[in-house]
Design a protein around this motif. Structure first.
Motif, PDB file in Angstrom:
ATOM      1  N   UNK A  75       0.839  -1.208   0.000  1.00  0.00           N
ATOM      2  CA  UNK A  75       0.000   0.000   0.000  1.00  0.00           C
ATOM      3  C   UNK A  75       0.868   1.249   0.000  1.00  0.00           C
ATOM      4  N   UNK A  76       1.932   1.198   0.803  1.00  0.00           N
ATOM      5  CA  UNK A  76       2.837   2.349   0.853  1.00  0.00           C
ATOM      6  C   UNK A  76       3.495   2.590  -0.495  1.00  0.00           C
ATOM      7  N   UNK A  77       3.936   1.485  -1.135  1.00  0.00           N
ATOM      8  CA  UNK A  77       4.572   1.630  -2.451  1.00  0.00           C
ATOM      9  C   UNK A  77       3.588   2.174  -3.484  1.00  0.00           C
ATOM     10  N   UNK A  78       2.352   1.640  -3.457  1.00  0.00           N
ATOM     11  CA  UNK A  78       1.353   2.132  -4.413  1.00  0.00           C
ATOM     12  C   UNK A  78       1.035   3.596  -4.172  1.00  0.00           C
ATOM     13  N   UNK A  79       0.932   3.970  -2.910  1.00  0.00           N
ATOM     14  CA  UNK A  79       0.670   5.377  -2.590  1.00  0.00           C
ATOM     15  C   UNK A  79       1.818   6.258  -3.065  1.00  0.00           C
ATOM     16  N   UNK A  80       3.049   5.781  -2.837  1.00  0.00           N
ATOM     17  CA  UNK A  80       4.205   6.561  -3.269  1.00  0.00           C
ATOM     18  C   UNK A  80       4.274   6.648  -4.791  1.00  0.00           C
ATOM     19  N   UNK A  81       3.960   5.517  -5.470  1.00  0.00           N
ATOM     20  CA  UNK A  81       3.939   5.548  -6.930  1.00  0.00           C
ATOM     21  C   UNK A  81       2.898   6.539  -7.439  1.00  0.00           C
ATOM     22  N   UNK A  83       1.873   9.195  -5.889  1.00  0.00           N
ATOM     23  CA  UNK A  83       2.399  10.544  -5.638  1.00  0.00           C
ATOM     24  C   UNK A  83       3.440  10.912  -6.689  1.00  0.00           C
ATOM     25  N   UNK A  84       4.318   9.934  -7.041  1.00  0.00           N
ATOM     26  CA  UNK A  84       5.349  10.192  -8.053  1.00  0.00           C
ATOM     27  C   UNK A  84       4.705  10.488  -9.399  1.00  0.00           C
ATOM     28  N   UNK A  85       3.731   9.659  -9.789  1.00  0.00           N
ATOM     29  CA  UNK A  85       3.072   9.880 -11.072  1.00  0.00           C
ATOM     30  C   UNK A  85       2.311  11.204 -11.081  1.00  0.00           C
ATOM     31  N   UNK A  98      13.035  13.969 -21.601  1.00  0.00           N
ATOM     32  CA  UNK A  98      11.910  14.404 -20.780  1.00  0.00           C
ATOM     33  C   UNK A  98      11.827  13.553 -19.508  1.00  0.00           C
ATOM     34  N   UNK A  99      11.988  12.244 -19.654  1.00  0.00           N
ATOM     35  CA  UNK A  99      11.922  11.371 -18.478  1.00  0.00           C
ATOM     36  C   UNK A  99      13.083  11.651 -17.525  1.00  0.00           C
ATOM     37  N   UNK A 100      14.259  11.939 -18.090  1.00  0.00           N
ATOM     38  CA  UNK A 100      15.408  12.247 -17.234  1.00  0.00           C
ATOM     39  C   UNK A 100      15.122  13.478 -16.388  1.00  0.00           C
ATOM     40  N   UNK A 101      14.603  14.511 -17.004  1.00  0.00           N
ATOM     41  CA  UNK A 101      14.268  15.728 -16.270  1.00  0.00           C
ATOM     42  C   UNK A 101      13.197  15.464 -15.223  1.00  0.00           C
ATOM     43  N   UNK A 118      12.977   5.968 -11.256  1.00  0.00           N
ATOM     44  CA  UNK A 118      13.195   5.409 -12.599  1.00  0.00           C
ATOM     45  C   UNK A 118      12.242   4.244 -12.859  1.00  0.00           C
ATOM     46  N   UNK A 119      12.042   3.388 -11.847  1.00  0.00           N
ATOM     47  CA  UNK A 119      11.158   2.238 -12.035  1.00  0.00           C
ATOM     48  C   UNK A 119       9.721   2.676 -12.295  1.00  0.00           C
ATOM     49  N   UNK A 120       9.249   3.655 -11.526  1.00  0.00           N
ATOM     50  CA  UNK A 120       7.861   4.107 -11.668  1.00  0.00           C
ATOM     51  C   UNK A 120       7.654   4.834 -12.996  1.00  0.00           C
ATOM     52  N   UNK A 121       8.613   5.632 -13.404  1.00  0.00           N
ATOM     53  CA  UNK A 121       8.459   6.454 -14.602  1.00  0.00           C
ATOM     54  C   UNK A 121       8.951   5.774 -15.876  1.00  0.00           C
ATOM     55  N   UNK A 122       9.441   4.534 -15.764  1.00  0.00           N
ATOM     56  CA  UNK A 122       9.839   3.792 -16.951  1.00  0.00           C
ATOM     57  C   UNK A 122      11.132   4.263 -17.585  1.00  0.00           C
ATOM     58  N   UNK A 123      12.041   4.756 -16.780  1.00  0.00           N
ATOM     59  CA  UNK A 123      13.328   5.223 -17.283  1.00  0.00           C
ATOM     60  C   UNK A 123      14.416   4.238 -16.867  1.00  0.00           C
ATOM     61  N   UNK A 124      15.208   3.757 -17.840  1.00  0.00           N
ATOM     62  CA  UNK A 124      16.308   2.847 -17.505  1.00  0.00           C
ATOM     63  C   UNK A 124      17.369   3.620 -16.732  1.00  0.00           C
TER      64      UNK A 124
END
Length: 383
Positions: A75-81, A83-85, A98-101, A118-124
């Motif tokens: 739940x914490x991870x989903x909530x944080x994801x 918030x990040x998104x 754009x993803x780097x920025x 990086x994991x949440x936003x799909x950036x290697x």
């Protein structure tokens, strides 16, 4: 006094059961507690927390605690994801830059790790950590693009690419587009496509140019000087080459002026087979029709209220207004005539035309000196 080792829940329950057995054998609680090696307060604390439990129940309790911890973390991870998104929701992340920025912004604002962002936003992560290195000429190229964009404010990156190539740059369209968007330059809006007029039998009434001097088109454009007085422009275009043959600007233009412009053009360029126009009074005047027929040309009138049939000159008129008239304030008619003729020369000699493979309609030719004894020839160059 040194503290003893920590006891597991299973060990605690086993010791509590041991005390129960010893008490059942007739020993006092104090003696039973001393036999398991703990103090009475510890015993009573254990009994409050684990009293009445069996070993299998303790194991189940531990499993429930682990499951509960896992669910809390999920739940914490989903909530944080979320918030990040939400933090990264402004704008589309369609490119690694754009993803780097965005990753850097999320790490800075939310304090999360770079790995998680990086994991949440799909950036290697290797893409995130490896800073992009532009070409050595990136700064000079960017400066030239910005300079051309300032000079020709209504040109998109495709025409800017053609101008850069003419200036000696070896650059492709995608690189110019990347810098164009990186610098926040705006692409001019495209005109909506217009339909053509069709007859009942399904044939399109359109005379298509197939060679030089086959079809010319002319039309009027109006504008005003600073004092609010109107002036008119007669624009003549060769539909095959897209060359702007003439732009005559005056306060008034009559059928006599139309004949005068055509006469000068026929002497300079030759007589075309057809001249296309709308059915304005200056074009359908009997004197104009008789004069055109007398020199061996033919008129091609479009249908009333159908400007798309005269698409070549209408397109030219739109470029004239978009690139010059809308951006200039003419103090006098003479100033307008000079600036309009200057723009016409630029349109013919320099301005890249998309339908001509981003080459100008009539590039200027200059004589080159002979090389190694060879005779001099004419070579088309762009200034």
């Amino acid at each position: 006094m040194a503290r003893g080792k920590a006891h597991t829940p299973e060990e605690i329950v086993a010791k509590l059961r041991q005390v129960e057995v010893l008490v059942g054998q007739g020993k006092s609680v104090a003696e039973a507690v001393r036999s398991i090696g703990v103090t009475e307060p510890t015993y009573y604390r254990w009994r409050t927390e684990f009293g009445g439990l069996k070993l299998d129940q303790v194991k189940r309790l531990k499993e429930l605690e682990r499951e509960n911890a896992r669910l809390r973390k999920a739940v914490s991870d989903l909530t944080l994801e979320k918030v990040i998104l939400k933090e990264a929701a402004n704008g589309k992340m369609v490119s690694p830059a754009r993803r780097r920025t965005c990753v850097e912004h999320v790490v800075r604002e939310l304090g999360v790790s770079e790995r998680q962002a990086c994991r949440v936003l799909g950036q290697h992560r290797s893409t995130q950590r490896k800073a992009p290195r532009g070409a050595g000429d990136e700064i000079r190229l960017t400066a030239d693009i910005i300079e051309l964009a300032k000079r020709y404010g209504r040109y998109g990156y495709r025409r800017i690419t053609a101008l850069l190539r003419d200036a000696g740059w070896t650059v492709n369209r995608k690189r110019v587009e990347r810098i164009w968007r990186q610098e926040g330059l705006r692409v001019p809006q495209r005109q909506p496509k217009r339909g053509r007029l069709w007859l009942a039998d399904g044939s399109c009434i359109r005379l298509r140019p197939e060679r030089l001097r086959q079809v010319w088109a002319y039309d009027f454009v109006e504008d005003r000087t600073r004092d609010g007085r109107k002036f008119r422009m007669l624009c003549v275009v060769d539909e095959f080459t897209r060359e702007a043959l003439a732009i005559r600007a005056a306060r008034k233009l009559s059928s006599a002026d139309v004949i005068d412009v055509l006469a000068d053009l026929f002497l300079a360029h030759g007589t075309p087979a057809h001249i296309r126009s709308d059915q304005g009074p200056e074009f359908i005047a009997e004197v104009v029709k008789a004069w055109i027929a007398g020199v061996g040309a033919k008129t091609a009138y479009i249908e009333k209220a159908s400007p798309w049939e005269n698409g070549y000159v209408e397109s030219f008129n739109g470029k004239l207004r978009d690139e010059l008239l809308n951006g200039e304030v003419f103090n006098t008619l003479r100033e307008a005539q000079v600036l309009i003729e200057e723009w016409r020369q630029h349109y013919n000699r320099v301005r890249p035309h998309s339908s001509l493979g981003y080459r100008p309609p009539a590039p200027e030719t200059v004589a080159m000196p002979a090389l190694c004894g060879a005779s001099a020839g004419l070579v088309a160059v762009i200034h």
